[in-house]
Design a protein around this motif. Structure first.
Motif, PDB file in Angstrom:
ATOM      1  N   ARG A  45      19.416 -60.921  -3.581  1.00 22.90           N
ATOM      2  CA  ARG A  45      18.687 -61.759  -4.546  1.00 22.90           C
ATOM      3  C   ARG A  45      19.663 -62.319  -5.571  1.00 22.90           C
ATOM      4  NH1 ARG A  45      15.225 -57.327  -4.108  1.00 22.90           N
ATOM      5  NH2 ARG A  45      16.111 -56.448  -6.027  1.00 22.90           N
ATOM      6  N   PRO A  46      19.522 -63.577  -5.926  1.00 25.45           N
ATOM      7  CA  PRO A  46      20.447 -64.153  -6.904  1.00 25.45           C
ATOM      8  C   PRO A  46      20.302 -63.470  -8.256  1.00 25.45           C
ATOM      9  CG  PRO A  46      18.934 -65.803  -6.028  1.00 25.45           C
ATOM     10  CD  PRO A  46      18.578 -64.530  -5.393  1.00 25.45           C
ATOM     11  N   SER A  77      14.682 -73.325  -4.622  1.00 23.36           N
ATOM     12  CA  SER A  77      15.325 -72.153  -4.005  1.00 23.36           C
ATOM     13  C   SER A  77      15.062 -72.065  -2.511  1.00 23.36           C
ATOM     14  CB  SER A  77      14.813 -70.887  -4.689  1.00 23.36           C
ATOM     15  OG  SER A  77      13.408 -70.765  -4.503  1.00 23.36           O
ATOM     16  N   LYS A  78      14.241 -73.009  -1.977  1.00 19.64           N
ATOM     17  CA  LYS A  78      13.946 -72.917  -0.531  1.00 19.64           C
ATOM     18  C   LYS A  78      15.146 -73.273   0.337  1.00 19.64           C
ATOM     19  CE  LYS A  78       9.041 -73.897  -1.067  1.00 19.64           C
ATOM     20  NZ  LYS A  78       7.922 -74.790  -0.702  1.00 19.64           N
ATOM     21  N   ILE A  80      20.071 -59.851   2.984  1.00 19.89           N
ATOM     22  CA  ILE A  80      19.893 -60.947   2.027  1.00 19.89           C
ATOM     23  C   ILE A  80      19.925 -60.351   0.609  1.00 19.89           C
ATOM     24  CG2 ILE A  80      18.322 -62.732   1.208  1.00 19.89           C
ATOM     25  CD1 ILE A  80      19.591 -63.430   3.823  1.00 19.89           C
ATOM     26  N   HIS A 113      18.383 -72.525  -0.362  1.00 21.26           N
ATOM     27  CA  HIS A 113      19.551 -71.738  -0.769  1.00 21.26           C
ATOM     28  C   HIS A 113      19.361 -70.305  -0.309  1.00 21.26           C
ATOM     29  CE1 HIS A 113      20.516 -75.114  -3.494  1.00 21.26           C
ATOM     30  NE2 HIS A 113      19.215 -75.104  -3.763  1.00 21.26           N
ATOM     31  N   TRP A 114      20.507 -69.629  -0.016  1.00 28.02           N
ATOM     32  CA  TRP A 114      20.436 -68.209   0.283  1.00 28.02           C
ATOM     33  C   TRP A 114      21.779 -67.565   0.060  1.00 28.02           C
ATOM     34  CZ3 TRP A 114      23.458 -67.117   4.660  1.00 28.02           C
ATOM     35  CH2 TRP A 114      23.694 -68.202   5.512  1.00 28.02           C
ATOM     36  N   ARG A 115      21.697 -66.233  -0.216  1.00 26.25           N
ATOM     37  CA  ARG A 115      22.894 -65.422  -0.434  1.00 26.25           C
ATOM     38  C   ARG A 115      22.786 -64.236   0.516  1.00 26.25           C
ATOM     39  NH1 ARG A 115      23.462 -69.512  -2.710  1.00 26.25           N
ATOM     40  NH2 ARG A 115      23.808 -69.893  -4.938  1.00 26.25           N
ATOM     41  N   ARG A 116      23.925 -63.919   1.172  1.00 26.41           N
ATOM     42  CA  ARG A 116      23.899 -62.836   2.169  1.00 26.41           C
ATOM     43  C   ARG A 116      25.204 -62.061   2.094  1.00 26.41           C
ATOM     44  NH1 ARG A 116      20.989 -62.230   6.985  1.00 26.41           N
ATOM     45  NH2 ARG A 116      20.194 -64.363   6.812  1.00 26.41           N
ATOM     46  N   ALA A 139      27.474 -67.741   0.402  1.00 27.60           N
ATOM     47  CA  ALA A 139      26.521 -68.479  -0.440  1.00 27.60           C
ATOM     48  C   ALA A 139      26.357 -69.867   0.131  1.00 27.60           C
ATOM     49  CB  ALA A 139      27.013 -68.549  -1.877  1.00 27.60           C
ATOM     50  N   PHE A 178      21.110 -69.403  -8.057  1.00 32.63           N
ATOM     51  CA  PHE A 178      20.894 -70.706  -7.445  1.00 32.63           C
ATOM     52  C   PHE A 178      21.192 -71.797  -8.466  1.00 32.63           C
ATOM     53  CE2 PHE A 178      17.551 -68.530  -4.676  1.00 32.63           C
ATOM     54  CZ  PHE A 178      18.508 -68.190  -3.738  1.00 32.63           C
ATOM     55  N   ASP A 214      24.175 -73.464  -0.382  1.00 29.35           N
ATOM     56  CA  ASP A 214      23.311 -74.269  -1.256  1.00 29.35           C
ATOM     57  C   ASP A 214      23.075 -75.615  -0.586  1.00 29.35           C
ATOM     58  OD1 ASP A 214      23.286 -72.303  -3.248  1.00 29.35           O
ATOM     59  OD2 ASP A 214      25.211 -73.003  -4.039  1.00 29.35           O
TER      60      ASP A 214
END
Length: 422
Positions: A44-45, A17-18, A42, A20-23, A59, A11, A61
């Motif tokens: 984890r960064p 981090s609320k 999902i 943002h997400w990676r999938r 990704a 991130f 942001d």
């Protein structure tokens, strides 16, 4: 085998981090909209994982722009923007193949369309060689399982190492505690021994002090008993000597009582100055009796040449005081001494007024005072028979000792204070 190990992007460091997400993208659900249409786990960064070549990573942001204001619906909510990136796993790692920035945080349809196109191309490639695709998926899953197992083993080893370290620390603390307890116990035992030794020494000192006191008391009793015995023996010896002397004196007096003195030779053995114009004479009288025998008598005579009554009294007071009592030192003692002298002389004058016995028909004895054992001081007033006036004052010391040695000893005892003062 067409697999690769990738690292999920982290991130941004300056945002929360609320938003943002990676999938990992595995499919698109056409029935959903926005980010809900993207299917896949999902990630984890910063996590490392093995995936088949060509795997897509989405990704997102988000960034807060401002808080919405005004009176319209939804006032007060946050206005967010979003940066959407599509990453693809290749042999050199994740490679960004598409990126867009949007004013709204809602995932737009263009991004979903782009993901759909890329997924369709990937499915077509996998469809041309399904066995290879399946081997890649199995190899990636096994690699991830191995990585997870290694991570689990590493965590287990770390926990075991921490437990061992904790055990060693606890063992060290236990050993230190045991050493401290042993040292403390040793110190307590040493203190108890020292206290017991001190109590024993104190008891020994008390016993020794009690023994010394008992010995001192016993010695004092012995000394007292010895002194009493010596005193008793001395008293008995003195009484015996006095009895013998009295017997001898009585026999001598009885022998010479009826004998006339034919001749008397008087010798002054000693003369000593006691005060101003007052001297003490020791006289030895050798009498030749009618039967031809001789006898010896000793007398002491203290003669003053003062004709004045006041001067004679002052001389007599000074001599009597120095011979019998210590001189007064304080004002109270001086006052008491003067009062005693006044009472004494008043009594003398009163006794003189009532009539006193005559001495040799010319000398009146006004006072008599004991100065020593067997030695008495007489104050004599010589009066005129016609006028009854005092013509001369003299003092005379008379001894009753008939034995020469006793008379000389009495004389020495009497004149020793005067000798010391002279």
């Amino acid at each position: 085998m067409s697999v690769v190990t990738i690292t999920i992007p982290a991130f941004p460091p300056d945002t929360s981090s609320k938003g943002h997400w990676r999938r990992l993208v595995t499919g698109i659900d056409p029935a959903q909209r926005g980010g809900y249409a993207v299917q896949g786990p999902i990630a984890r960064p910063g996590e490392r994982m093995t995936v088949p070549l060509g795997t897509l990573v989405l990704a997102v942001d988000k960034t807060v722009l401002e808080r919405a204001g005004g009176l319209r619906l939804g006032a007060g909510r946050f206005v967010e923007s979003a940066t959407v990136r599509i990453l693809k796993a290749r042999t050199r790692g994740l490679v960004e193949i598409w990126s867009r920035a949007y004013q709204s945080a809602w995932l737009p349809s263009r991004a979903i369309t782009r993901l759909t196109t890329l997924l369709r191309a990937q499915e077509e490639r996998n469809a041309r060689n399904p066995e290879r695709a399946e081997r890649d998926r199995v190899a990636a899953r096994e690699a991830n399982d191995r990585r997870v197992e290694r991570a689990r083993i590493a965590r287990q080893k770390s926990a075991e190492s921490a437990r061992r370290k904790n055990q060693r620390r606890l063992h060290s603390e236990l050993k230190a505690s045991n050493r401290w307890l042993a040292e403390n116990n040793r110190r307590r035992l040493a203190a108890a021994k020292r206290q017991a030794a001190a109590q024993e020494r104190a008891a020994e000192r008390a016993a020794a002090a009690t023994a010394r006191k008992a010995a001192t008391a016993r010695k004092a009793e012995e000394r007292t008993a010895a002194a009493e015995r010596i005193k008793r023996e001395a008293c008995e010896r003195r009484r015996t000597e006095e009895a013998y002397a009295e017997f001898w004196h009585a026999a001598e007096r009885a022998r010479v009582q009826d004998l006339a003195v034919v001749e008397r030779v008087t010798v002054r053995l000693a003369s000593r100055r006691l005060a101003s114009r007052v001297r003490l004479h020791l006289l030895e009288h050798v009498d030749t009796l009618a039967d031809g025998t001789t006898t010896v008598r000793w007398t002491t005579e203290q003669v003053t040449t003062h004709p004045d009554l006041r001067t004679a009294r002052d001389v007599y007071r000074g001599h009597a005081r120095s011979s019998t009592t210590p001189r007064p030192t304080t004002t109270a003692e001086q006052r008491r001494d003067e009062q005693a002298d006044t009472r004494f002389w008043r009594a003398l004058e009163k006794a003189r007024g009532h009539g006193l016995p005559l001495v040799e028909d010319k000398v009146n004895l006004l006072a008599g005072r004991n100065l020593a054992s067997g030695v008495r001081l007489h104050l004599l007033a010589h009066e005129d028979e016609v006028t009854s006036a005092v013509t001369e004052w003299t003092t005379q010391e008379v001894t009753t000792h008939w034995h020469p040695q006793a008379a000389r000893a009495a004389y020495r005892r009497h004149i020793r204070p005067a000798v010391g003062r002279g």
